[in-house]
Scaffold this motif. Structure first.
Motif, PDB file in Angstrom:
ATOM      1  N   SER A   1      11.422  37.048 -28.703  1.00  0.00           N
ATOM      2  CA  SER A   1      11.318  36.154 -27.557  1.00  0.00           C
ATOM      3  C   SER A   1      10.900  36.939 -26.320  1.00  0.00           C
ATOM      4  O   SER A   1      11.511  37.952 -25.991  1.00  0.00           O
ATOM      5  CB  SER A   1      12.666  35.480 -27.287  1.00  0.00           C
ATOM      6  OG  SER A   1      12.688  34.897 -25.998  1.00  0.00           O
ATOM      7  N   PRO A   2       9.883  36.454 -25.597  1.00  0.00           N
ATOM      8  CA  PRO A   2       9.483  37.158 -24.380  1.00  0.00           C
ATOM      9  C   PRO A   2      10.529  37.041 -23.274  1.00  0.00           C
ATOM     10  O   PRO A   2      10.556  37.850 -22.356  1.00  0.00           O
ATOM     11  CB  PRO A   2       8.181  36.462 -23.969  1.00  0.00           C
ATOM     12  CG  PRO A   2       8.197  35.153 -24.652  1.00  0.00           C
ATOM     13  CD  PRO A   2       9.028  35.323 -25.893  1.00  0.00           C
ATOM     14  N   LEU A   3      11.416  36.072 -23.384  1.00  0.00           N
ATOM     15  CA  LEU A   3      12.423  35.870 -22.351  1.00  0.00           C
ATOM     16  C   LEU A   3      13.744  36.557 -22.676  1.00  0.00           C
ATOM     17  O   LEU A   3      14.305  37.258 -21.840  1.00  0.00           O
ATOM     18  CB  LEU A   3      12.659  34.376 -22.122  1.00  0.00           C
ATOM     19  CG  LEU A   3      13.549  34.029 -20.942  1.00  0.00           C
ATOM     20  CD1 LEU A   3      12.912  34.491 -19.630  1.00  0.00           C
ATOM     21  CD2 LEU A   3      13.803  32.542 -20.881  1.00  0.00           C
TER      22      LEU A   3
ATOM     23  N   CYS B   1       4.705  29.035 -16.247  1.00  0.00           N
ATOM     24  CA  CYS B   1       4.946  29.667 -17.535  1.00  0.00           C
ATOM     25  C   CYS B   1       5.774  30.936 -17.316  1.00  0.00           C
ATOM     26  O   CYS B   1       5.521  31.713 -16.389  1.00  0.00           O
ATOM     27  CB  CYS B   1       3.617  30.012 -18.199  1.00  0.00           C
ATOM     28  SG  CYS B   1       3.797  30.923 -19.751  1.00  0.00           S
ATOM     29  N   LEU B   2       6.750  31.151 -18.176  1.00  0.00           N
ATOM     30  CA  LEU B   2       7.613  32.327 -18.070  1.00  0.00           C
ATOM     31  C   LEU B   2       6.888  33.619 -18.434  1.00  0.00           C
ATOM     32  O   LEU B   2       7.354  34.700 -18.088  1.00  0.00           O
ATOM     33  CB  LEU B   2       8.839  32.141 -18.967  1.00  0.00           C
ATOM     34  CG  LEU B   2       9.732  30.961 -18.587  1.00  0.00           C
ATOM     35  CD1 LEU B   2      10.760  30.706 -19.682  1.00  0.00           C
ATOM     36  CD2 LEU B   2      10.387  31.188 -17.252  1.00  0.00           C
ATOM     37  N   ILE B   3       5.756  33.515 -19.088  1.00  0.00           N
ATOM     38  CA  ILE B   3       4.981  34.708 -19.470  1.00  0.00           C
ATOM     39  C   ILE B   3       3.950  35.037 -18.400  1.00  0.00           C
ATOM     40  O   ILE B   3       3.860  36.170 -17.940  1.00  0.00           O
ATOM     41  CB  ILE B   3       4.275  34.506 -20.832  1.00  0.00           C
ATOM     42  CG1 ILE B   3       5.320  34.329 -21.933  1.00  0.00           C
ATOM     43  CG2 ILE B   3       3.361  35.684 -21.152  1.00  0.00           C
ATOM     44  CD1 ILE B   3       4.734  33.929 -23.281  1.00  0.00           C
ATOM     45  N   THR B   4       3.177  34.048 -17.994  1.00  0.00           N
ATOM     46  CA  THR B   4       2.058  34.298 -17.078  1.00  0.00           C
ATOM     47  C   THR B   4       2.401  34.067 -15.611  1.00  0.00           C
ATOM     48  O   THR B   4       1.728  34.593 -14.737  1.00  0.00           O
ATOM     49  CB  THR B   4       0.869  33.385 -17.421  1.00  0.00           C
ATOM     50  OG1 THR B   4       1.258  32.016 -17.175  1.00  0.00           O
ATOM     51  CG2 THR B   4       0.421  33.563 -18.849  1.00  0.00           C
TER      52      THR B   4
ATOM     53  N   TYR C   1       7.009  27.400 -22.676  1.00  0.00           N
ATOM     54  CA  TYR C   1       5.924  28.292 -22.269  1.00  0.00           C
ATOM     55  C   TYR C   1       4.616  27.517 -22.290  1.00  0.00           C
ATOM     56  O   TYR C   1       4.511  26.481 -22.941  1.00  0.00           O
ATOM     57  CB  TYR C   1       5.791  29.477 -23.241  1.00  0.00           C
ATOM     58  CG  TYR C   1       7.051  30.262 -23.448  1.00  0.00           C
ATOM     59  CD1 TYR C   1       7.367  31.328 -22.631  1.00  0.00           C
ATOM     60  CD2 TYR C   1       7.933  29.954 -24.491  1.00  0.00           C
ATOM     61  CE1 TYR C   1       8.524  32.081 -22.819  1.00  0.00           C
ATOM     62  CE2 TYR C   1       9.089  30.691 -24.685  1.00  0.00           C
ATOM     63  CZ  TYR C   1       9.386  31.749 -23.851  1.00  0.00           C
ATOM     64  OH  TYR C   1      10.527  32.477 -24.037  1.00  0.00           O
TER      65      TYR C   1
ATOM     66  N   TRP D   1       1.221  35.691 -27.469  1.00  0.00           N
ATOM     67  CA  TRP D   1       2.416  36.523 -27.622  1.00  0.00           C
ATOM     68  C   TRP D   1       2.847  36.587 -29.089  1.00  0.00           C
ATOM     69  O   TRP D   1       3.150  37.651 -29.626  1.00  0.00           O
ATOM     70  CB  TRP D   1       3.545  35.965 -26.764  1.00  0.00           C
ATOM     71  CG  TRP D   1       4.821  36.730 -26.861  1.00  0.00           C
ATOM     72  CD1 TRP D   1       5.793  36.597 -27.814  1.00  0.00           C
ATOM     73  CD2 TRP D   1       5.267  37.783 -26.005  1.00  0.00           C
ATOM     74  NE1 TRP D   1       6.812  37.474 -27.594  1.00  0.00           N
ATOM     75  CE2 TRP D   1       6.507  38.219 -26.476  1.00  0.00           C
ATOM     76  CE3 TRP D   1       4.729  38.380 -24.872  1.00  0.00           C
ATOM     77  CZ2 TRP D   1       7.239  39.232 -25.868  1.00  0.00           C
ATOM     78  CZ3 TRP D   1       5.451  39.384 -24.256  1.00  0.00           C
ATOM     79  CH2 TRP D   1       6.687  39.800 -24.764  1.00  0.00           C
TER      80      TRP D   1
ATOM     81  N   ALA E   1      -0.420  31.060 -23.744  1.00  0.00           N
ATOM     82  CA  ALA E   1       0.292  32.317 -23.489  1.00  0.00           C
ATOM     83  C   ALA E   1       1.242  32.659 -24.636  1.00  0.00           C
ATOM     84  O   ALA E   1       1.262  33.797 -25.119  1.00  0.00           O
ATOM     85  CB  ALA E   1       1.059  32.232 -22.173  1.00  0.00           C
ATOM     86  N   ILE E   2       2.027  31.689 -25.093  1.00  0.00           N
ATOM     87  CA  ILE E   2       2.998  31.983 -26.159  1.00  0.00           C
ATOM     88  C   ILE E   2       2.282  32.176 -27.495  1.00  0.00           C
ATOM     89  O   ILE E   2       2.718  32.975 -28.332  1.00  0.00           O
ATOM     90  CB  ILE E   2       4.113  30.909 -26.250  1.00  0.00           C
ATOM     91  CG1 ILE E   2       5.265  31.376 -27.156  1.00  0.00           C
ATOM     92  CG2 ILE E   2       3.570  29.577 -26.688  1.00  0.00           C
ATOM     93  CD1 ILE E   2       6.039  32.559 -26.669  1.00  0.00           C
TER      94      ILE E   2
END
Length: 83
Positions: free
Chosen positions: A38-40, A4-7, A23, A31, A27-28
């Motif tokens: 966007s977290p990315l 996951c790009l967040i965790t 994601y 968010w 997690a998303i």
């Protein structure tokens, strides 16, 4: 296994967010409860809908099946043709 790009943790339930990136659902979801960015990319998300990433879900399932089951003998037969 994709992370996951967040965790940074392996994904078990991958979903695609409004930014087009994948994601882990939990997690998303957390968010998006606090942000519409966007977290990315840092860009404003066009929407907060999440869509299952079926291609990645299928790949993860196939990889899990391949590692958890013993090797199966080939069912293809080797036939030689003589001329």
């Amino acid at each position: 296994m994709p992370s996951c790009l967040i965790t940074g943790q392996p994904m078990r339930e991958p979903v695609v967010a409004g930014d087009g990136h994948t994601y882990e659902r939990n997690a998303i979801t957390r968010w998006l409860q606090q942000s519409d960015i966007s977290p990315l990319t840092g860009a404003k998300l066009p929407h907060k809908e999440l869509v299952p990433n079926y291609l990645l879900i299928s790949a993860l399932s196939n990889a899990a099946d391949a590692t958890s089951s013993p090797a199966k003998p080939s069912t293809a037969s080797a036939t030689q043709f003589r001329i």
